[in-house]
Design an enzyme around this catalytic site. Structure first.
Site, PDB file in Angstrom:
ATOM      1  N   ARG A 169     -12.614  -0.464  -2.079  1.00  0.00           N
ATOM      2  CA  ARG A 169     -11.309   0.201  -2.272  1.00  0.00           C
ATOM      3  C   ARG A 169     -10.157  -0.747  -1.932  1.00  0.00           C
ATOM      4  O   ARG A 169      -9.175  -0.840  -2.660  1.00  0.00           O
ATOM      5  CB  ARG A 169     -11.250   1.468  -1.421  1.00  0.00           C
TER       6      ARG A 169
ATOM      7  N   CYS B  46       0.846  -1.202   0.000  1.00  0.00           N
ATOM      8  CA  CYS B  46       0.000   0.000   0.000  1.00  0.00           C
ATOM      9  C   CYS B  46       0.875   1.243   0.000  1.00  0.00           C
ATOM     10  O   CYS B  46       0.581   2.265  -0.630  1.00  0.00           O
ATOM     11  CB  CYS B  46      -0.893   0.032   1.235  1.00  0.00           C
TER      12      CYS B  46
ATOM     13  N   CYS C   2      -7.154  -2.175  -4.415  1.00  0.00           N
ATOM     14  CA  CYS C   2      -5.724  -1.968  -4.179  1.00  0.00           C
ATOM     15  C   CYS C   2      -4.963  -3.289  -4.235  1.00  0.00           C
ATOM     16  O   CYS C   2      -3.909  -3.375  -4.861  1.00  0.00           O
ATOM     17  CB  CYS C   2      -5.494  -1.271  -2.838  1.00  0.00           C
TER      18      CYS C   2
END
Lengths: 249, 267
Positions: free
Chosen positions: B224, B177, B228
């Site tokens: 979301r 991330c 990712c």
């Protein structure tokens, strides 16, 4: 069912349904009571990835094997994660040494391919995505260069996580030393920038040798639009100066 | 059609530009979005969610009004900005989406196979009931400060493990991330990326649900996180899984004290 798998299934149930007490009896053959709050964050994170049924680990992947292997870190990934991408001293040296040792060169030498093919590869982000919308392994894998780099000065939709590569060949020339550097940067950039965000496109077998040669041509060939204009290099290497109103459109 | 009008207006606006209230390109772009769209289409979703929340449904024909989101049955105001949280009745740290599903099952009697539970995300042709209810409940925390509880040891461990996951690089492209959300003012193609270190930016960024102009529907935080992991070329993360909630716990904690915009409007 082995003791180990029974225990694992049990812990998944315990975590999701709060049946820890009942579960410990089922798993008692394992003779180990697992108290999560005694785990370190790293241990719990490992548990979450590999044992908690949080990921679709069984999914088959195009490089062979399953998604489980994708989640297992190699040494570089582990070292960079642990140092938060700021390796110092011995660790940085180790990363650079490992990266240098990883280089494998094309049998017939590092050569430029077709810049037009390279342009398509630089634009494409296709390949290796799994989970809910699996990328077709038959289709050509893209290098996704534009996600992070400016290349053709005419292309407006470029990212700025990496440096601008506009006029790359124009500025540096197309010598054997430059070709070798560019090849190695694409193959495993940690040899030059330990814990960089850039993927190891060659080492991870993400791009084929052919694809790398085409992308290199896009960067270095004098005919490529990347090198089409002789611009003042200072005018385009400051990504922070990009206009602010162009988010995502 | 509304979607297309909105996109056209936003495009026109991005050419015109405008005075920047913040030096964050992520927020500046977003501010222009907000100025251009007086009405967030997510409000339609919120209204539908309100109806669904109060309507007796499921095999037991009861509403969700007795669902406990952490502040007591039926208390919605401020509940979402204080999630994820540990729930004694399940023994788990849960996010809002998982908690709604929990109540759909335990109160209303829906099963995993029933559409209101099975349909996790909206499509072009069909909005998920779950997304609508999630939008309604979340909207009752609009304008409040993100404030996830860290009293229970599992809440703290979940957040701390989420931090490890956030920084953990793996997969075919060596991404974590952190690859996209650590350096300020960066973009992928033309999309500016929010960073955890800028509270104002991050507080807006984690404000899900949001109507995503590019998708034409309201999306959730679970959506979301899934996106990712997909882009990172790592394994598919499962909806409502403990790992997904650990990520949410860490990202909400990083926005602590910042203002929630619920529902939000995103690119």
């Amino acid at each position: 069912m082995t003791n180990k798998t029974r225990y694992t299934a049990c812990m998944g149930l315990a975590l999701s349904a709060g049946l820890l007490a009942g579960c410990v009896q089922v798993g008692a053959q394992n003779d180990e009571k697992r108290d999560f709050t005694k785990m370190s964050p790293e241990e719990y994170a490992d548990y979450l990835i590999f044992e908690s049924d949080s990921f679709n680990l069984a999914q088959e992947v195009q490089e062979g094997g399953t998604a489980r292997e994708r989640m297992q870190q190699d040494e570089l990934q582990r070292l960079c994660s642990e140092t938060r991408n700021r390796p110092h001293g011995e660790i940085a040296t180790r990363i650079v040494t490992m990266a240098r040792a990883s280089f494998q060169y094309p049998e017939d030498g590092i050569q430029l391919g077709d810049w037009e093919k390279g342009r398509e590869l630089a634009r494409s982000g296709y390949g290796f995505r799994i989970g809910h919308n699996y990328d077709n392994p038959e289709r050509t894998v893209g290098g996704n260069c534009y996600a992070c780099h400016q290349m053709d000065p005419e292309e407006l939709a470029y990212g700025n996580i990496g440096p601008s590569l506009s006029n790359y060949g124009e500025l540096r020339g197309n010598t054997e030393a430059v070709r070798r550097f560019v090849y190695e940067m694409i193959y495993n950039p940690h040899a030059y920038f330990p814990c960089t965000s850039m993927p190891r496109m060659g080492h991870n077998e993400f791009l084929t040798q052919d694809s790398i040669s085409h992308i290199m041509a896009y960067l270095l060939d004098a005919e490529s639009p990347v090198n089409a204009r002789k611009k003042d290099p200072d005018a385009e290497v400051d990504p922070a100066a990009a206009p602010s109103g162009d988010t995502g459109f | 059609m509304f979607k297309h009008v909105l996109i056209a207006t936003a495009l026109a606006g991005s050419v015109v530009g405008g005075a920047a209230a913040s030096d964050s390109p992520y927020l500046t772009g977003r501010e222009q979005l907000m100025m251009l769209a007086d009405d967030n289409p997510a409000e339609l979703t919120e209204w539908r969610g309100e109806d669904l929340y109060h309507e007796p449904r499921g095999p037991r024909n009861v509403s969700l009004e007795q669902c406990d989101f952490g502040l007591g049955p039926g208390v919605l105001e401020g509940a979402y900005v204080q999630m994820p949280r540990y729930f004694e009745d399940t023994g788990r740290v849960m996010d809002l989406e998982s908690r709604i599903i929990h109540c759909m099952k335990t109160l209303q009697g829906f099963t995993e196979e029933d559409d209101p539970v099975a349909r996790k995300h909206s499509s072009d042709t069909r909005e998920a009931d779950l997304v609508a209810i999630y939008t309604y409940v979340a909207a009752q925390s609009n304008g409040m400060a993100w404030n996830p509880p860290m009293d229970h040891p599992m809440e703290r461990l979940t957040r701390d493990a989420g931090e490890v996951l956030f920084h953990r690089r793996a997969g075919s492209m060596d991404f974590g991330c952190v690859s996209c959300h650590s350096e300020p003012r960066k973009r992928i193609r033309l999309s500016f990326l929010p960073v955890t270190s800028n509270q104002e930016e991050w507080s807006k960024a984690i404000s899900w649900p949001a109507y995503r102009i590019g998708h034409g529907v309201v999306r959730s935080s679970q959506h979301r996180v899934r996106g990712c992991y997909y882009q990172m070329r790592q394994a598919g993360v499962k909806f409502g899984s403990d790992a997904s909630i650990a990520i949410l716990s860490y990202w909400t904690d990083q926005a602590r004290g910042g203002e929630a915009t619920l529902p939000d409007l995103k690119r």
